[in-house]
Design a protein around this motif. Structure first.
Motif, PDB file in Angstrom:
ATOM      1  N   ALA A 230      -4.296  -9.098   6.841  1.00  0.00           N
ATOM      2  CA  ALA A 230      -2.860  -9.174   7.161  1.00  0.00           C
ATOM      3  C   ALA A 230      -2.376  -7.890   7.821  1.00  0.00           C
ATOM      4  CB  ALA A 230      -2.067  -9.424   5.888  1.00  0.00           C
ATOM      5  N   ARG A 231      -1.447  -8.076   8.766  1.00  0.00           N
ATOM      6  CA  ARG A 231      -0.802  -6.901   9.339  1.00  0.00           C
ATOM      7  C   ARG A 231       0.211  -6.361   8.335  1.00  0.00           C
ATOM      8  NH1 ARG A 231       1.844  -8.717  14.639  1.00  0.00           N
ATOM      9  NH2 ARG A 231       2.114  -6.505  15.074  1.00  0.00           N
ATOM     10  N   GLN A 232       0.206  -5.054   8.177  1.00  0.00           N
ATOM     11  CA  GLN A 232       1.080  -4.440   7.182  1.00  0.00           C
ATOM     12  C   GLN A 232       2.496  -4.244   7.728  1.00  0.00           C
ATOM     13  OE1 GLN A 232      -0.742  -1.659   4.040  1.00  0.00           O
ATOM     14  NE2 GLN A 232       0.043  -0.303   5.623  1.00  0.00           N
ATOM     15  N   GLY A 233       2.612  -4.205   9.057  1.00  0.00           N
ATOM     16  CA  GLY A 233       3.930  -4.074   9.672  1.00  0.00           C
ATOM     17  C   GLY A 233       4.459  -2.653   9.638  1.00  0.00           C
ATOM     18  N   LEU A 234       5.741  -2.544   9.964  1.00  0.00           N
ATOM     19  CA  LEU A 234       6.365  -1.224  10.050  1.00  0.00           C
ATOM     20  C   LEU A 234       6.540  -0.624   8.662  1.00  0.00           C
ATOM     21  CD1 LEU A 234       9.147  -2.121  12.668  1.00  0.00           C
ATOM     22  CD2 LEU A 234       6.843  -1.221  13.090  1.00  0.00           C
ATOM     23  N   THR A 235       6.424   0.676   8.591  1.00  0.00           N
ATOM     24  CA  THR A 235       6.584   1.382   7.323  1.00  0.00           C
ATOM     25  C   THR A 235       8.076   1.600   7.053  1.00  0.00           C
ATOM     26  OG1 THR A 235       4.475   2.471   7.672  1.00  0.00           O
ATOM     27  CG2 THR A 235       5.970   3.509   6.105  1.00  0.00           C
ATOM     28  N   PRO A 236       8.534   1.309   5.850  1.00  0.00           N
ATOM     29  CA  PRO A 236       9.963   1.497   5.543  1.00  0.00           C
ATOM     30  C   PRO A 236      10.419   2.932   5.764  1.00  0.00           C
ATOM     31  CG  PRO A 236       8.871   0.260   3.804  1.00  0.00           C
ATOM     32  CD  PRO A 236       7.793   0.761   4.719  1.00  0.00           C
ATOM     33  N   LEU A 237      11.698   3.087   5.962  1.00  0.00           N
ATOM     34  CA  LEU A 237      12.259   4.429   6.154  1.00  0.00           C
ATOM     35  C   LEU A 237      11.915   5.326   4.971  1.00  0.00           C
ATOM     36  CD1 LEU A 237      15.807   3.462   7.400  1.00  0.00           C
ATOM     37  CD2 LEU A 237      14.251   5.003   8.621  1.00  0.00           C
ATOM     38  N   PRO A 238      11.692   6.584   5.226  1.00  0.00           N
ATOM     39  CA  PRO A 238      11.412   7.493   4.108  1.00  0.00           C
ATOM     40  C   PRO A 238      12.662   7.683   3.268  1.00  0.00           C
ATOM     41  CG  PRO A 238      11.625   8.722   6.164  1.00  0.00           C
ATOM     42  CD  PRO A 238      11.660   7.273   6.531  1.00  0.00           C
TER      43      PRO A 238
ATOM     44  N   THR B  11      12.894  10.168   0.862  1.00  0.00           N
ATOM     45  CA  THR B  11      13.073  11.536   0.376  1.00  0.00           C
ATOM     46  C   THR B  11      12.791  12.554   1.472  1.00  0.00           C
ATOM     47  OG1 THR B  11      10.769  11.635  -0.284  1.00  0.00           O
ATOM     48  CG2 THR B  11      12.349  10.942  -1.950  1.00  0.00           C
ATOM     49  N   THR B  12      13.397  13.699   1.307  1.00  0.00           N
ATOM     50  CA  THR B  12      13.016  14.848   2.108  1.00  0.00           C
ATOM     51  C   THR B  12      12.557  15.926   1.139  1.00  0.00           C
ATOM     52  OG1 THR B  12      15.289  15.618   2.072  1.00  0.00           O
ATOM     53  CG2 THR B  12      14.594  14.379   4.012  1.00  0.00           C
ATOM     54  N   VAL B  13      11.663  16.752   1.610  1.00  0.00           N
ATOM     55  CA  VAL B  13      11.113  17.795   0.750  1.00  0.00           C
ATOM     56  C   VAL B  13      12.019  19.020   0.795  1.00  0.00           C
ATOM     57  CG1 VAL B  13       9.158  19.367   0.482  1.00  0.00           C
ATOM     58  CG2 VAL B  13       8.773  16.952   1.007  1.00  0.00           C
TER      59      VAL B  13
ATOM     60  N   MET C 249      15.277   2.458   2.266  1.00  0.00           N
ATOM     61  CA  MET C 249      16.118   1.599   3.122  1.00  0.00           C
ATOM     62  C   MET C 249      15.217   0.798   4.062  1.00  0.00           C
ATOM     63  SD  MET C 249      19.194   2.814   5.665  1.00  0.00           S
ATOM     64  CE  MET C 249      19.853   3.940   4.438  1.00  0.00           C
TER      65      MET C 249
ATOM     66  N   GLN D 123      10.370  -6.050  11.347  1.00  0.00           N
ATOM     67  CA  GLN D 123       9.218  -6.110  10.446  1.00  0.00           C
ATOM     68  C   GLN D 123       7.926  -5.642  11.104  1.00  0.00           C
ATOM     69  OE1 GLN D 123       9.429  -7.146   7.136  1.00  0.00           O
ATOM     70  NE2 GLN D 123      11.618  -6.989   7.577  1.00  0.00           N
ATOM     71  N   GLN D 124       7.759  -6.031  12.352  1.00  0.00           N
ATOM     72  CA  GLN D 124       6.496  -5.781  13.045  1.00  0.00           C
ATOM     73  C   GLN D 124       6.736  -4.963  14.315  1.00  0.00           C
ATOM     74  OE1 GLN D 124       3.620  -6.635  11.781  1.00  0.00           O
ATOM     75  NE2 GLN D 124       4.251  -8.071  10.183  1.00  0.00           N
TER      76      GLN D 124
ATOM     77  N   GLN E 157       6.258  17.296   3.590  1.00  0.00           N
ATOM     78  CA  GLN E 157       7.164  16.199   3.943  1.00  0.00           C
ATOM     79  C   GLN E 157       6.460  15.131   4.774  1.00  0.00           C
ATOM     80  OE1 GLN E 157      11.563  16.541   4.873  1.00  0.00           O
ATOM     81  NE2 GLN E 157      10.673  16.542   6.932  1.00  0.00           N
TER      82      GLN E 157
ATOM     83  N   SER F 275      -4.067  -3.824  11.976  1.00  0.00           N
ATOM     84  CA  SER F 275      -3.319  -4.283  10.802  1.00  0.00           C
ATOM     85  C   SER F 275      -2.301  -3.246  10.327  1.00  0.00           C
ATOM     86  CB  SER F 275      -4.287  -4.644   9.660  1.00  0.00           C
ATOM     87  OG  SER F 275      -5.088  -3.540   9.317  1.00  0.00           O
ATOM     88  N   ASP F 276      -2.002  -2.271  11.182  1.00  0.00           N
ATOM     89  CA  ASP F 276      -0.913  -1.308  10.927  1.00  0.00           C
ATOM     90  C   ASP F 276      -1.141  -0.444   9.686  1.00  0.00           C
ATOM     91  OD1 ASP F 276       0.553  -2.405  13.105  1.00  0.00           O
ATOM     92  OD2 ASP F 276       1.337  -3.976  11.788  1.00  0.00           O
TER      93      ASP F 276
ATOM     94  N   VAL G  22       4.276   2.906  13.980  1.00  0.00           N
ATOM     95  CA  VAL G  22       4.787   2.157  12.809  1.00  0.00           C
ATOM     96  C   VAL G  22       5.638   3.020  11.885  1.00  0.00           C
ATOM     97  CG1 VAL G  22       2.871   0.514  12.863  1.00  0.00           C
ATOM     98  CG2 VAL G  22       2.694   2.546  11.413  1.00  0.00           C
TER      99      VAL G  22
ATOM    100  N   TRP H 281      11.667   4.494  12.823  1.00  0.00           N
ATOM    101  CA  TRP H 281      12.708   5.180  12.046  1.00  0.00           C
ATOM    102  C   TRP H 281      13.748   5.802  12.975  1.00  0.00           C
ATOM    103  CZ3 TRP H 281       8.743   8.443   8.708  1.00  0.00           C
ATOM    104  CH2 TRP H 281       7.973   7.557   7.936  1.00  0.00           C
TER     105      TRP H 281
END
Lengths: 200, 522
Positions: A183-191, A193-195, B1, B6-7, B142, B197-198, B205, B210
């Motif tokens: 499966a494609r994992q798709g885009l990574t959610p927004l981060p 936290t910041t360090v 958030m 999605q892709q 970070q 598969s990203d 990605v 972002w």
């Protein structure tokens, strides 16, 4: 040489000429890795190989020499692949000056057989055993010879082995992600936290 | 958030197919040239602070659904010059990504921090007093967290690596599992052809989506021709959108901006600056090119390895990772047959024998701490010219690399070792290593090398007389013009550079954001 010393300068003109064919071959060789997929074209069909053009005879013999696949071999015969068509498509992508220099290199390779090894015939007129022996002389010859042969190897080998039909005998798996249903994992959610110390 | 998309296919990237004929006159707070490691991070860090950002990428937008895992196809679509970028001598292949996401899309995900001895050089020789491991730690931490950087678990170290690690262990030579920016690696082994598969946390990605979430626009197929500047200040860029299928111009694009960030990579950035008449006070733009010239050493074993299966990079040898101990590392890696065929030793029966036994072949590559000996310029036809030759000192390092690699292989039980000289060099006995390798020429045009890491052509430093940009990333002598890519590196860093680029770009972006209203007037 220290980090700040004079960088390499362009080659003198008299050396540039002898290197150009090698560089052209090198450019062609790496471009071979990036040929578009092709679906037609076969050995010896010059009408379908317009970009190889007048170099067809020597290119055909180089392919046969460098691969040297015998009848009954476990490897797939060249004529069952699109190797020649792949090379033609590669030649189509080359800038005019690179294509011209490569053609000169191919001519040199062909005609030098007359005196190199005392064959008294061009490379294209030799039998396969002599062609292989001649190519090996280039492989271990002077830098220009080595460079051109190295480039020709890359052109031929990538044009042949990019064909899926050739992978079976060497047990190469080829692409796997879709075949295995990964499966494609798709885009990574927004981060989230910041360090500390890395942002306001 | 969560993101609105999605892709990668969903991303609203403008391309030659969608932009329209123009001309397009755009304006933004910031225009970023290049969407790779430096440009993507910069775009996100500035956009999330409310700046309007336009990213111009010369390469195409290729969603990961179109990654075919066929090396030849993907080199054509994702790499600079269709994978054919070479130095003038023709013996160095310089691989760079040329697509939305840049080289981060096609790298092998190795994640190193900048070595401390490199930072010390930067402090002592280039006046970069704040380049300490401690000061950079927050920036590295970070980006490591955001990109899921982790040390490879045992299942991420394939048989190719296991065989070589066995050789290291027998010799008492140190090796370590590599850290990579990958989340849930699917172990397909096609990192260099793009992760279908990203799983690899490339800019495609992560930071680019972002940045787009915060309003950044990304325009692909668009080559920046020159940077506009007036009275010592950058004011924008002039660009051309080109149809990648036909090579024909689609539109003129001009972007007026309060800030210009150049992040086109260590080959293209200096060419753009030079085209724009921005050659700097020091005359160093385009000079000091380094690239970690890499040689791939292969070896044949009795056992079946299938080196293309599993993660591309698993572990590396760090025994000689300091200049006092040699100044190189060895990374254990193989690729598919349609890639490896280009590096086959021998012809005819020797070639077929090699390919027939490819499943029994192990591979490793070297990265050396090379001298900044090259120049990026244009030739007499006006074309890009990479003028780089390995120095005598670095040539001897490569000789040492070949010897140490061969020793490791034979300790692991190899039958023979293949050296990538143009004239085939095969070592069949450990006792022959020194004799054979000492006799190799290794001069220009004798050995095939590959660079995955061009760097150093706009070096950072405190002194405008010997550097191109200041410690804050701003071009010496031109306000509102910043550089944020591997061309910043004052010296070569020996390890894979992506993390250093991310950290430097994050730090530079932070400095820009700190100036806030002074720069942007709001």
């Amino acid at each position: 040489m220290s980090a700040d010393s004079t960088p390499p300068q362009p080659l003198p003109n008299h050396l540039r000429a002898t290197r150009r064919a090698v560089i052209a071959g090198g450019a062609a060789a790496t471009a071979t890795l990036s040929l578009p997929a092709c679906t037609s074209g076969s050995k010896g069909d010059s009408a379908k190989l317009p970009h190889i053009g007048d170099d067809l005879a020597v290119v055909e013999q180089i392919v046969d020499t460098l691969l040297a696949i015998d009848e009954g071999s476990p490897f797939v015969p060249i004529e069952k692949t699109d190797t020649m068509a792949n090379i033609d498509r590669l030649f189509a992508t080359l800038p005019d000056h690179v294509r011209s220099d490569l053609s000169k290199g191919l001519t040199l390779f062909n005609l030098a057989a007359i005196v190199l090894g005392w064959y008294f015939r061009p490379f294209t007129a030799l039998d396969r055993a002599d062609r292989i022996a001649y190519a090996r002389r280039w492989e271990t010859g002077n830098k220009t010879q080595q460079g051109l042969l190295f480039a020709l190897k890359q052109i031929v080998y990538v044009s042949y082995w990019r064909e899926e039909i050739t992978w079976g005998p060497i047990q190469y798996d080829g692409p796997v992600t879709r075949r295995l249903g990964i499966a494609r994992q798709g885009l990574t959610p927004l981060p989230e936290t910041t360090v500390e110390g890395a942002a306001k | 958030m969560s993101l609105a998309w999605q892709q990668t296919d969903d991303l609203p990237v403008q391309t030659a197919a969608t932009i329209g004929s123009g001309p397009h006159r755009l304006s933004a707070d910031v225009v970023v040239v290049g969407s790779g490691a430096g440009g993507a991070v910069m775009a996100y860090e500035l956009a999330r602070e409310g700046r309007s950002v336009i990213v111009l990428e010369a390469g195409p937008f290729v969603p990961s659904s179109r990654f075919t895992e066929r090396y030849p196809q993907m080199m054509e679509r994702l790499y600079q010059d269709r994978g054919g970028q070479r130095n003038e001598d023709g013996d160095l292949l310089v691989l760079q990504g040329s697509c939305v996401g840049g080289s981060t899309v096609v790298n092998a995900a190795a994640a190193f921090r900048t070595p401390e001895y490199v930072l010390r050089d930067w402090r002592e020789k280039f006046g970069l007093s704040d380049m300490t491991s401690e000061a950079l730690d927050p920036w590295f931490t970070q980006v490591e967290q955001r990109l899921s950087v982790h040390v490879n678990a045992p299942h991420e170290i394939n048989q190719n690596n296991q065989v070589i690690m066995r050789g290291c262990d027998k010799l008492g030579v140190s090796w370590r599992p590599l850290a990579r920016n990958i989340k849930n690696c699917a172990l397909t082994g096609f990192c260099l052809a793009g992760c279908a598969s990203d799983r690899k946390q490339s800019m495609l990605v992560t930071y680019l989506p972002w940045a787009m979430h915060h309003g950044a626009q990304v325009i692909a197929d668009t080559r920046v021709e020159r940077i506009r500047h007036k009275n010592g200040k950058a004011t924008g860029v002039v660009a051309t959108t080109i149809d990648p299928k036909t090579g024909r111009k689609v539109a003129d694009v001009e972007v007026e901006a309060k800030l210009v960030v150049v992040a086109a990579g260590a080959v293209q950035s200096p060419l753009l600056l030079t085209r724009s008449g921005l050659t700097g006070q020091s005359g160093q733009v385009g000079r000091n090119f380094a690239c970690h010239p890499s040689v791939g050493i292969l070896a044949d074993f009795d056992e079946e390895i299938f080196g293309w299966r599993g993660a591309t990079l698993g572990a590396y040898c760090d025994e000689w990772d300091h200049p006092d101990r040699g100044g190189f590392i060895l990374e254990f890696a193989m690729a598919g047959a349609d890639f490896m065929a280009a590096f086959s030793p021998g012809i005819a029966d020797k070639h077929l024998e090699f390919m027939g036994r490819l499943k029994n072949v192990a591979g490793m590559i070297s990265l050396i701490h090379d001298e900044n000996a090259g120049v990026i310029t244009t030739n007499d036809r006006g074309e890009k010219a990479i003028r780089y030759r390995v120095t005598q000192k670095d040539r001897e390092t490569i000789r040492t690399v070949i010897k140490r690699s061969a020793e490791i292989y034979f300790a692991a039980g190899a039958n023979k070792v293949f050296v990538p000289t143009y004239a085939p060099t095969v070592i069949e006995d450990v006792k022959d290593i020194d004799r054979i390798v000492d006799a190799l020429d290794l001069g220009p045009g004798t050995i095939g090398m590959t660079s995955y890491h061009p760097q150093g052509t706009c070096r950072m430093g405190a002194n405008p007389q010997n550097s191109v940009v200041g410690p804050d990333g701003q071009f010496h002598g031109v306000e509102r013009l910043y550089v944020a890519d591997a061309s910043l590196f004052p010296t070569s860093i020996m390890v894979n550079p992506q993390m250093t680029v991310y950290a430097l770009s994050s730090k530079i972006a932070h400095g820009i954001n700190e100036q806030g209203s002074e720069l942007f007037g709001n």
